[in-house]
Design a protein around this motif. Structure first.
Motif, PDB file in Angstrom:
ATOM      1  N   LEU A  61       0.827  -1.203   0.000  1.00 26.64           N
ATOM      2  CA  LEU A  61       0.000   0.000   0.000  1.00 26.64           C
ATOM      3  C   LEU A  61       0.861   1.253   0.000  1.00 26.64           C
ATOM      4  O   LEU A  61       1.770   1.384   0.830  1.00 26.64           O
ATOM      5  CB  LEU A  61      -0.902   0.013   1.241  1.00 26.64           C
ATOM      6  N   ASP A  62       0.570   2.139  -0.934  1.00 26.15           N
ATOM      7  CA  ASP A  62       1.104   3.502  -0.887  1.00 26.15           C
ATOM      8  C   ASP A  62      -0.035   4.390  -0.395  1.00 26.15           C
ATOM      9  O   ASP A  62      -0.938   4.729  -1.176  1.00 26.15           O
ATOM     10  CB  ASP A  62       1.577   3.949  -2.269  1.00 26.15           C
ATOM     11  N   PRO A  63      -0.045   4.763   0.870  1.00 26.92           N
ATOM     12  CA  PRO A  63      -1.180   5.511   1.401  1.00 26.92           C
ATOM     13  C   PRO A  63      -1.300   6.917   0.832  1.00 26.92           C
ATOM     14  O   PRO A  63      -2.343   7.561   0.978  1.00 26.92           O
ATOM     15  CB  PRO A  63      -0.887   5.542   2.910  1.00 26.92           C
ATOM     16  N   ASP A  64      -0.242   7.402   0.189  1.00 25.19           N
ATOM     17  CA  ASP A  64      -0.267   8.766  -0.334  1.00 25.19           C
ATOM     18  C   ASP A  64      -0.603   8.821  -1.824  1.00 25.19           C
ATOM     19  O   ASP A  64      -1.055   9.858  -2.319  1.00 25.19           O
ATOM     20  CB  ASP A  64       1.096   9.435  -0.105  1.00 25.19           C
ATOM     21  N   GLY A  65      -0.378   7.708  -2.533  1.00 32.95           N
ATOM     22  CA  GLY A  65      -0.548   7.749  -3.978  1.00 32.95           C
ATOM     23  C   GLY A  65      -1.611   6.831  -4.537  1.00 32.95           C
ATOM     24  O   GLY A  65      -1.790   6.747  -5.749  1.00 32.95           O
ATOM     25  N   GLY A  66      -2.284   6.098  -3.669  1.00 32.06           N
ATOM     26  CA  GLY A  66      -3.386   5.274  -4.137  1.00 32.06           C
ATOM     27  C   GLY A  66      -3.013   3.873  -4.559  1.00 32.06           C
ATOM     28  O   GLY A  66      -3.892   3.061  -4.870  1.00 32.06           O
ATOM     29  N   LEU A  67      -1.701   3.512  -4.582  1.00 33.08           N
ATOM     30  CA  LEU A  67      -1.300   2.166  -4.948  1.00 33.08           C
ATOM     31  C   LEU A  67      -1.753   1.177  -3.879  1.00 33.08           C
ATOM     32  O   LEU A  67      -1.514   1.373  -2.685  1.00 33.08           O
ATOM     33  CB  LEU A  67       0.219   2.093  -5.104  1.00 33.08           C
ATOM     34  N   HIS A  89       3.894   4.474  10.782  1.00 32.83           N
ATOM     35  CA  HIS A  89       4.937   5.269  10.142  1.00 32.83           C
ATOM     36  C   HIS A  89       4.641   6.761  10.286  1.00 32.83           C
ATOM     37  O   HIS A  89       5.543   7.558  10.589  1.00 32.83           O
ATOM     38  CB  HIS A  89       5.056   4.886   8.664  1.00 32.83           C
ATOM     39  N   ASP A  90       3.387   7.146  10.086  1.00 30.61           N
ATOM     40  CA  ASP A  90       2.992   8.549  10.278  1.00 30.61           C
ATOM     41  C   ASP A  90       3.306   9.004  11.708  1.00 30.61           C
ATOM     42  O   ASP A  90       3.797  10.114  11.923  1.00 30.61           O
ATOM     43  CB  ASP A  90       1.497   8.723  10.003  1.00 30.61           C
ATOM     44  N   ARG A  91       2.989   8.143  12.674  1.00 31.53           N
ATOM     45  CA  ARG A  91       3.231   8.497  14.076  1.00 31.53           C
ATOM     46  C   ARG A  91       4.721   8.699  14.338  1.00 31.53           C
ATOM     47  O   ARG A  91       5.134   9.669  14.986  1.00 31.53           O
ATOM     48  CB  ARG A  91       2.685   7.390  14.992  1.00 31.53           C
ATOM     49  N   GLN A  92       5.544   7.793  13.816  1.00 28.92           N
ATOM     50  CA  GLN A  92       6.980   7.902  14.045  1.00 28.92           C
ATOM     51  C   GLN A  92       7.569   9.131  13.359  1.00 28.92           C
ATOM     52  O   GLN A  92       8.421   9.834  13.933  1.00 28.92           O
ATOM     53  CB  GLN A  92       7.673   6.622  13.583  1.00 28.92           C
ATOM     54  N   VAL A  93       7.130   9.405  12.151  1.00 31.81           N
ATOM     55  CA  VAL A  93       7.604  10.591  11.438  1.00 31.81           C
ATOM     56  C   VAL A  93       7.202  11.861  12.193  1.00 31.81           C
ATOM     57  O   VAL A  93       7.993  12.809  12.320  1.00 31.81           O
ATOM     58  CB  VAL A  93       7.047  10.611   9.998  1.00 31.81           C
ATOM     59  N   ALA A  94       5.997  11.875  12.734  1.00 28.48           N
ATOM     60  CA  ALA A  94       5.539  13.035  13.494  1.00 28.48           C
ATOM     61  C   ALA A  94       6.335  13.207  14.776  1.00 28.48           C
ATOM     62  O   ALA A  94       6.679  14.333  15.164  1.00 28.48           O
ATOM     63  CB  ALA A  94       4.052  12.897  13.808  1.00 28.48           C
ATOM     64  N   LEU A  95       6.652  12.116  15.454  1.00 26.58           N
ATOM     65  CA  LEU A  95       7.465  12.208  16.666  1.00 26.58           C
ATOM     66  C   LEU A  95       8.852  12.770  16.354  1.00 26.58           C
ATOM     67  O   LEU A  95       9.369  13.605  17.097  1.00 26.58           O
ATOM     68  CB  LEU A  95       7.604  10.830  17.310  1.00 26.58           C
ATOM     69  N   ALA A  96       9.441  12.311  15.266  1.00 23.51           N
ATOM     70  CA  ALA A  96      10.757  12.820  14.884  1.00 23.51           C
ATOM     71  C   ALA A  96      10.688  14.305  14.546  1.00 23.51           C
ATOM     72  O   ALA A  96      11.561  15.095  14.941  1.00 23.51           O
ATOM     73  CB  ALA A  96      11.299  12.030  13.694  1.00 23.51           C
ATOM     74  N   ALA A  97       9.637  14.710  13.836  1.00 25.97           N
ATOM     75  CA  ALA A  97       9.495  16.117  13.449  1.00 25.97           C
ATOM     76  C   ALA A  97       9.271  17.018  14.655  1.00 25.97           C
ATOM     77  O   ALA A  97       9.692  18.181  14.658  1.00 25.97           O
ATOM     78  CB  ALA A  97       8.340  16.262  12.466  1.00 25.97           C
ATOM     79  N   ALA A  98       8.613  16.491  15.680  1.00 23.98           N
ATOM     80  CA  ALA A  98       8.323  17.291  16.872  1.00 23.98           C
ATOM     81  C   ALA A  98       9.439  17.216  17.907  1.00 23.98           C
ATOM     82  O   ALA A  98       9.323  17.822  18.985  1.00 23.98           O
ATOM     83  CB  ALA A  98       7.005  16.814  17.497  1.00 23.98           C
ATOM     84  N   SER A  99      10.491  16.494  17.626  1.00 29.04           N
ATOM     85  CA  SER A  99      11.580  16.337  18.596  1.00 29.04           C
ATOM     86  C   SER A  99      12.419  17.603  18.690  1.00 29.04           C
ATOM     87  O   SER A  99      12.267  18.544  17.899  1.00 29.04           O
ATOM     88  CB  SER A  99      12.471  15.159  18.188  1.00 29.04           C
ATOM     89  N   ASP A 100      13.320  17.603  19.666  1.00 28.59           N
ATOM     90  CA  ASP A 100      14.202  18.747  19.850  1.00 28.59           C
ATOM     91  C   ASP A 100      15.216  18.893  18.722  1.00 28.59           C
ATOM     92  O   ASP A 100      15.807  19.956  18.557  1.00 28.59           O
ATOM     93  CB  ASP A 100      14.971  18.607  21.178  1.00 28.59           C
TER      94      ASP A 100
END
Length: 579
Positions: free
Chosen positions: A16-22, A147-158
């Motif tokens: 699954l590509d959740p962003d591109g419809g695959l 994956h979204d959750r982990q990416v968001a945690l990294a983006a919100a990190s110090d």
């Protein structure tokens, strides 16, 4: 582009590509072809629960992916990192279907060996205490949400950029670990057998001691006047040594060497051969070397600091005696590279200590410290610097560390601060964002008992000792962990460069369908790697390894004036390196 990949309840594979419809569904047998096509067309980042579930089957079918996000390894980093925001709208806890990371759990300082100059890194080689078994099988939609959750945690990190780099490097490391196993380290069984016979004598039936070991055992028994002594029994051996007037507290080689007695030399020789027999003898050869390849089971992120471990084969402890068996295939070469004095250089860069950085300009940092007038000899420089990183307070290290503190105040302040944090039960964090584990419950129990009004002297001593031990752990954690991050970036850079090279005409069939005609990584040990390459590409590979090391330094430390030189050799045999 990202593609999540998981097994369905019906045993099929879903992509699954959740962003591109695959959204694809295929039989497991079709998977390699589907992945190969998507890899060629879109070069996606593959999102999966655990690289070990997917990479081996793809490599076995001749398919190699460029990038992935390992949810298991990355989730473990994010769950404990002090750089990650604890609050906010992002859930920090991992889903129950995501397994624990390989090094998660506590380290009891009472059970951990005290670090020393000789065996400091052993402090981190502890058995992991798992977070618990995963429950349930995720769907591709579950993987995408995680994956979204982990990416968001990294983006919100110090430190979002550093954290993204760490997660990418950790995931690349997981791919490399699988590829090292798939390709295998070239290993000549005939050479290994010759080494064993020359050292031990002819192979004996199971249970029988090799001839050379029997001869040494007879000599030890004679000198200790203990004809029935079982040398492999530590308790019996210790009693016999003491009965002979050798006052030792253990049978460790460093302690035995301090005594002049005719039993010591044959005993040390016996212990060395016993180690060779048990760790890399005929039984090891039968189990681990198949088709002229040693395929170790590497565990990426297997220790608390991010250093790798192995779950079998002992690849991280190959003695010099058996390295002669590591021989390139006909028409191929080995490019062997070792990052010189990596941890001291990382400390200099971390601390932004200009004086220590200046000492690191050149191939021998210890000699530069002597030339700067800090200590008198190179051996003193090595003992002092390693002692400072591992918290040695006695002997030569304890005597020399104050001289380092005066010469390199920023560097020593950094490790001292990390030690104080550990002694107080706080976490410390590497440059990119990996944090140390919290002390185990037993540590807190000891500290609480010592703080009571009626605490005994024994309880107070126990608390101080455990606090110091944990401080020694955290003191080096920031250095060793950041060095592991540098090494991961180096590895990933080498892998990317090798993948871009043209396939050669000479075939190394035992390396498997992905690597049989192309340069490929075959070994990794903390700060050392080996590439197996067609001989006519060896110089280009050596250049790629150097370029990747320079790039790793820039990625982590920017413009810090610290060099990371390599000891690099192009050879046909691993035994010739450093000979």
């Amino acid at each position: 582009m990202r593609i999540a990949i998981a097994t369905t309840s019906a045993g099929r594979v879903e992509l699954l590509d959740p962003d591109g419809g695959l959204h694809l569904d295929c039989d497991a047998a079709e998977l390699p072809e589907r992945v190969a096509r998507l890899e060629a067309e879109a070069a996606p980042r593959w999102v999966w629960r655990d690289t070990r579930e997917w990479a081996p089957r793809l490599l076995g079918a001749g398919v190699r992916v460029a990038r992935c996000h390992d949810l298991r390894l990355c989730g473990a980093i994010l769950a404990s990192s002090t750089a990650v925001a604890a609050g906010g709208s992002i859930v920090r806890e991992r889903p129950t279907w995501l397994p624990a990371g390989p090094a998660e759990g506590g380290l009891d300082p009472a059970a951990a060996p005290a670090p020393s100059v000789d065996r400091g890194p052993a402090l981190f080689d502890f058995e992991p205490a798992p977070r618990g078994k995963a429950h349930g099988s995720p769907s591709v939609a579950d993987l995408a949400r995680e994956h979204d959750r982990q990416v968001a945690l990294a983006a919100a990190s110090d430190r979002p950029s550093s954290m993204r780099l760490l997660l990418a490097a950790e995931s690349a490391g997981a791919l490399i670990a699988a590829e090292l196993h798939a390709a295998g380290l070239p290993w000549r069984r005939s050479v290994h057998e010759r080494v064993l016979e020359e050292s031990l004598g002819p192979r004996r039936p199971v249970g029988g001691k090799p001839a050379r070991m029997e001869e040494l055992a007879v000599a030890v028994r004679r000198e200790l006047e203990a004809p029935a002594l079982r040398l492999d029994s530590q308790a019996d051996l210790l009693r016999a040594l003491r009965a002979a007037g050798i006052g030792v507290d253990s049978t460790a080689k460093w302690e035995l060497r301090e005594h002049e007695h005719p039993a010591v030399a044959p005993l040390l020789a016996y212990k060395r051969l016993a180690r060779l027999l048990s760790a890399n003898g005929w039984a090891w050869l039968d189990e681990w070397v198949v088709d002229e390849r040693f395929r170790a089971d590497y565990v990426a992120g297997g220790t608390a600091t991010g250093r790798w471990a192995t779950s079998g084969g002992g690849a991280l402890q190959l003695p010099k005696a058996v390295r002669a068996a590591v021989v390139a295939d006909p028409g191929w070469s080995l490019v062997v590279a070792d990052a010189s004095q990596l941890e001291p250089r990382v400390l200099a860069a971390l601390a932004r200590d200009p004086a220590m950085a200046a000492a690191g300009r050149g191939r021998d940092m210890y000699r530069s410290i002597v030339d700067a007038g800090v200590v008198a000899t190179r051996d003193e420089a090595k003992v002092a610097l390693l002692g400072a990183m591992y918290g040695a307070t006695t002997g030569d290290s304890g005597r020399l560390v104050p001289q380092l503190a005066r010469a390199y105040p920023r560097a020593m302040a950094l490790v001292d601060r990390a030690a104080r944090d550990g002694e107080a039960g706080r976490q410390v964090t590497t440059l990119l964002g990996r944090s140390s584990p919290l002390p185990p419950p037993s540590w807190h129990v000891a500290q609480a008992a010592a703080s009571q009004p009626d605490a005994t002297a024994v309880e107070e001593r126990r608390a101080r000792s455990s606090a110091r031990e944990w401080g020694r752990f955290t003191r080096n954690f920031v250095v060793q962990g950041t060095a592991a991050e540098w090494a991961l970036c180096w590895l990933a850079g080498v892998r990317t460069r090798l993948a871009a090279m043209e396939a050669g005409g000479t075939r190394a069939a035992a390396s498997g369908p992905v690597f049989e005609r192309a340069p490929h990584l075959v070994y990794f040990l903390h700060d050392e790697l080996i590439v197996h390459t067609p001989a006519d590409q060896a110089d280009a590979v050596a250049d790629a390894v150097r370029a990747a090391a320079e790039e790793a330094g820039r990625l982590l430390f920017g413009d810090a004036p610290v060099e990371f030189p390599l000891d690099l050799a192009v050879t046909g045999s691993y035994a010739s390196v450093g000979a």
